[in-house]
Design a protein around this motif. Structure first.
Motif, PDB file in Angstrom:
ATOM      1  N   THR A 116      -6.094 -23.852   1.206  1.00 24.21           N
ATOM      2  CA  THR A 116      -5.016 -23.280   0.403  1.00 24.21           C
ATOM      3  C   THR A 116      -5.436 -22.017  -0.340  1.00 24.21           C
ATOM      4  N   GLU A 117      -6.727 -21.826  -0.490  1.00 20.32           N
ATOM      5  CA  GLU A 117      -7.226 -20.592  -1.103  1.00 20.32           C
ATOM      6  C   GLU A 117      -8.671 -20.383  -0.705  1.00 20.32           C
ATOM      7  N   ILE A 118      -9.113 -19.141  -0.868  1.00 22.12           N
ATOM      8  CA  ILE A 118     -10.495 -18.812  -0.533  1.00 22.12           C
ATOM      9  C   ILE A 118     -10.901 -17.605  -1.369  1.00 22.12           C
ATOM     10  N   ASP A 119     -12.106 -17.632  -1.899  1.00 24.16           N
ATOM     11  CA  ASP A 119     -12.604 -16.543  -2.736  1.00 24.16           C
ATOM     12  C   ASP A 119     -13.801 -15.908  -2.034  1.00 24.16           C
ATOM     13  N   ASP A 120     -13.526 -14.881  -1.251  1.00 25.57           N
ATOM     14  CA  ASP A 120     -14.566 -14.222  -0.474  1.00 25.57           C
ATOM     15  C   ASP A 120     -14.066 -12.827  -0.113  1.00 25.57           C
ATOM     16  N   LYS A 121     -14.900 -11.830  -0.262  1.00 24.95           N
ATOM     17  CA  LYS A 121     -14.503 -10.453   0.056  1.00 24.95           C
ATOM     18  C   LYS A 121     -14.109 -10.290   1.517  1.00 24.95           C
ATOM     19  N   ARG A 122     -14.676 -11.090   2.392  1.00 28.47           N
ATOM     20  CA  ARG A 122     -14.301 -11.016   3.807  1.00 28.47           C
ATOM     21  C   ARG A 122     -12.852 -11.410   4.019  1.00 28.47           C
ATOM     22  N   PHE A 123     -12.340 -12.296   3.170  1.00 30.52           N
ATOM     23  CA  PHE A 123     -10.943 -12.706   3.241  1.00 30.52           C
ATOM     24  C   PHE A 123     -10.034 -11.504   2.965  1.00 30.52           C
ATOM     25  N   GLU A 124     -10.338 -10.753   1.926  1.00 28.90           N
ATOM     26  CA  GLU A 124      -9.546  -9.561   1.598  1.00 28.90           C
ATOM     27  C   GLU A 124      -9.627  -8.528   2.717  1.00 28.90           C
ATOM     28  N   TYR A 125     -10.799  -8.360   3.292  1.00 32.66           N
ATOM     29  CA  TYR A 125     -10.952  -7.400   4.387  1.00 32.66           C
ATOM     30  C   TYR A 125     -10.166  -7.842   5.623  1.00 32.66           C
ATOM     31  N   ALA A 126     -10.197  -9.130   5.912  1.00 32.28           N
ATOM     32  CA  ALA A 126      -9.426  -9.651   7.054  1.00 32.28           C
ATOM     33  C   ALA A 126      -7.935  -9.406   6.839  1.00 32.28           C
ATOM     34  N   ILE A 127      -7.463  -9.566   5.599  1.00 32.10           N
ATOM     35  CA  ILE A 127      -6.067  -9.264   5.290  1.00 32.10           C
ATOM     36  C   ILE A 127      -5.783  -7.795   5.569  1.00 32.10           C
ATOM     37  N   CYS A 128      -6.662  -6.915   5.111  1.00 26.50           N
ATOM     38  CA  CYS A 128      -6.483  -5.474   5.357  1.00 26.50           C
ATOM     39  C   CYS A 128      -6.411  -5.171   6.852  1.00 26.50           C
ATOM     40  N   LEU A 129      -7.293  -5.772   7.625  1.00 25.38           N
ATOM     41  CA  LEU A 129      -7.303  -5.525   9.062  1.00 25.38           C
ATOM     42  C   LEU A 129      -6.022  -6.004   9.736  1.00 25.38           C
ATOM     43  N   LEU A 130      -5.559  -7.194   9.360  1.00 25.73           N
ATOM     44  CA  LEU A 130      -4.322  -7.712   9.949  1.00 25.73           C
ATOM     45  C   LEU A 130      -3.123  -6.858   9.550  1.00 25.73           C
ATOM     46  N   VAL A 131      -3.030  -6.516   8.279  1.00 23.62           N
ATOM     47  CA  VAL A 131      -1.910  -5.683   7.824  1.00 23.62           C
ATOM     48  C   VAL A 131      -1.939  -4.339   8.534  1.00 23.62           C
ATOM     49  N   SER A 132      -3.108  -3.757   8.663  1.00 25.37           N
ATOM     50  CA  SER A 132      -3.236  -2.480   9.346  1.00 25.37           C
ATOM     51  C   SER A 132      -2.734  -2.580  10.781  1.00 25.37           C
ATOM     52  N   HIS A 133      -3.153  -3.627  11.470  1.00 26.78           N
ATOM     53  CA  HIS A 133      -2.726  -3.827  12.861  1.00 26.78           C
ATOM     54  C   HIS A 133      -1.212  -3.998  12.942  1.00 26.78           C
ATOM     55  N   TRP A 134      -0.666  -4.887  12.129  1.00 32.60           N
ATOM     56  CA  TRP A 134       0.768  -5.146  12.174  1.00 32.60           C
ATOM     57  C   TRP A 134       1.578  -3.936  11.737  1.00 32.60           C
ATOM     58  N   TYR A 135       1.072  -3.186  10.764  1.00 28.22           N
ATOM     59  CA  TYR A 135       1.777  -1.999  10.282  1.00 28.22           C
ATOM     60  C   TYR A 135       1.796  -0.916  11.370  1.00 28.22           C
ATOM     61  N   GLU A 136       0.671  -0.707  12.011  1.00 29.63           N
ATOM     62  CA  GLU A 136       0.576   0.319  13.056  1.00 29.63           C
ATOM     63  C   GLU A 136       1.414  -0.022  14.282  1.00 29.63           C
ATOM     64  N   PHE A 137       1.515  -1.300  14.597  1.00 28.13           N
ATOM     65  CA  PHE A 137       2.234  -1.715  15.800  1.00 28.13           C
ATOM     66  C   PHE A 137       3.585  -2.362  15.484  1.00 28.13           C
ATOM     67  N   ARG A 138       4.176  -1.987  14.373  1.00 21.01           N
ATOM     68  CA  ARG A 138       5.456  -2.585  13.987  1.00 21.01           C
ATOM     69  C   ARG A 138       6.587  -2.200  14.923  1.00 21.01           C
ATOM     70  N   ARG A 139       6.397  -1.153  15.701  1.00 22.13           N
ATOM     71  CA  ARG A 139       7.388  -0.732  16.686  1.00 22.13           C
ATOM     72  C   ARG A 139       6.833  -0.909  18.094  1.00 22.13           C
ATOM     73  N   ALA A 140       6.105  -1.977  18.274  1.00 24.02           N
ATOM     74  CA  ALA A 140       5.473  -2.220  19.570  1.00 24.02           C
ATOM     75  C   ALA A 140       6.527  -2.349  20.661  1.00 24.02           C
ATOM     76  N   THR A 141       6.184  -1.876  21.821  1.00 23.71           N
ATOM     77  CA  THR A 141       7.137  -1.902  22.930  1.00 23.71           C
ATOM     78  C   THR A 141       6.938  -3.106  23.841  1.00 23.71           C
ATOM     79  N   SER A 142       5.878  -3.861  23.616  1.00 15.99           N
ATOM     80  CA  SER A 142       5.672  -5.055  24.434  1.00 15.99           C
ATOM     81  C   SER A 142       5.388  -6.249  23.537  1.00 15.99           C
ATOM     82  N   GLU A 143       5.733  -7.411  24.019  1.00 13.28           N
ATOM     83  CA  GLU A 143       5.513  -8.628  23.247  1.00 13.28           C
ATOM     84  C   GLU A 143       4.027  -8.898  23.057  1.00 13.28           C
ATOM     85  N   SER A 144       3.202  -8.558  24.031  1.00  9.43           N
ATOM     86  CA  SER A 144       1.772  -8.823  23.897  1.00  9.43           C
ATOM     87  C   SER A 144       1.163  -8.014  22.767  1.00  9.43           C
ATOM     88  N   ALA A 145       1.655  -6.792  22.532  1.00 11.94           N
ATOM     89  CA  ALA A 145       1.139  -5.986  21.427  1.00 11.94           C
ATOM     90  C   ALA A 145       1.454  -6.634  20.089  1.00 11.94           C
TER      91      ALA A 145
END
Length: 89
Positions: free
Chosen positions: A39-68
């Motif tokens: 339910t929670e985690i206190d680790d800097k890697r957790f915050e970085y993983a969030i940044c990476l996922l948000v970056s990916h989803w933000y960049e590909f928010r207009r993806a043209t394929s379902e796999s993207a």
């Protein structure tokens, strides 16, 4: 992590997408916590993983394929795997 930290990581200097970024941040947090089955985690890697996922989803928010939309970048998976057991140690 607040929205300004996330925007700084993404190099975004406007407020147009703030609500989208907030939604993506909460979704990334839920995704990672659900994967780790905690339910929670206190680790800097957790915050970085969030940044990476948000970056990916933000960049590909207009993806043209379902796999993207469904593919999680390779670097995020090992990072999440490292977080397994952090709360249990």
């Amino acid at each position: 992590m607040d929205i300004e930290d996330l925007k700084n990581y993404l190099r975004i200097d406007h407020t147009i997408d703030d609500s989208l970024l907030e939604m993506l941040k909460e979704t990334a947090k839920a995704y990672i916590l659900g994967t780790l089955e905690v339910t929670e985690i206190d680790d800097k890697r957790f915050e970085y993983a969030i940044c990476l996922l948000v970056s990916h989803w933000y960049e590909f928010r207009r993806a043209t394929s379902e796999s993207a939309l469904n593919d999680i970048p390779f670097g995020i998976i090992p990072l999440i795997q490292q977080l397994r057991g952090v709360e249990r140690e």
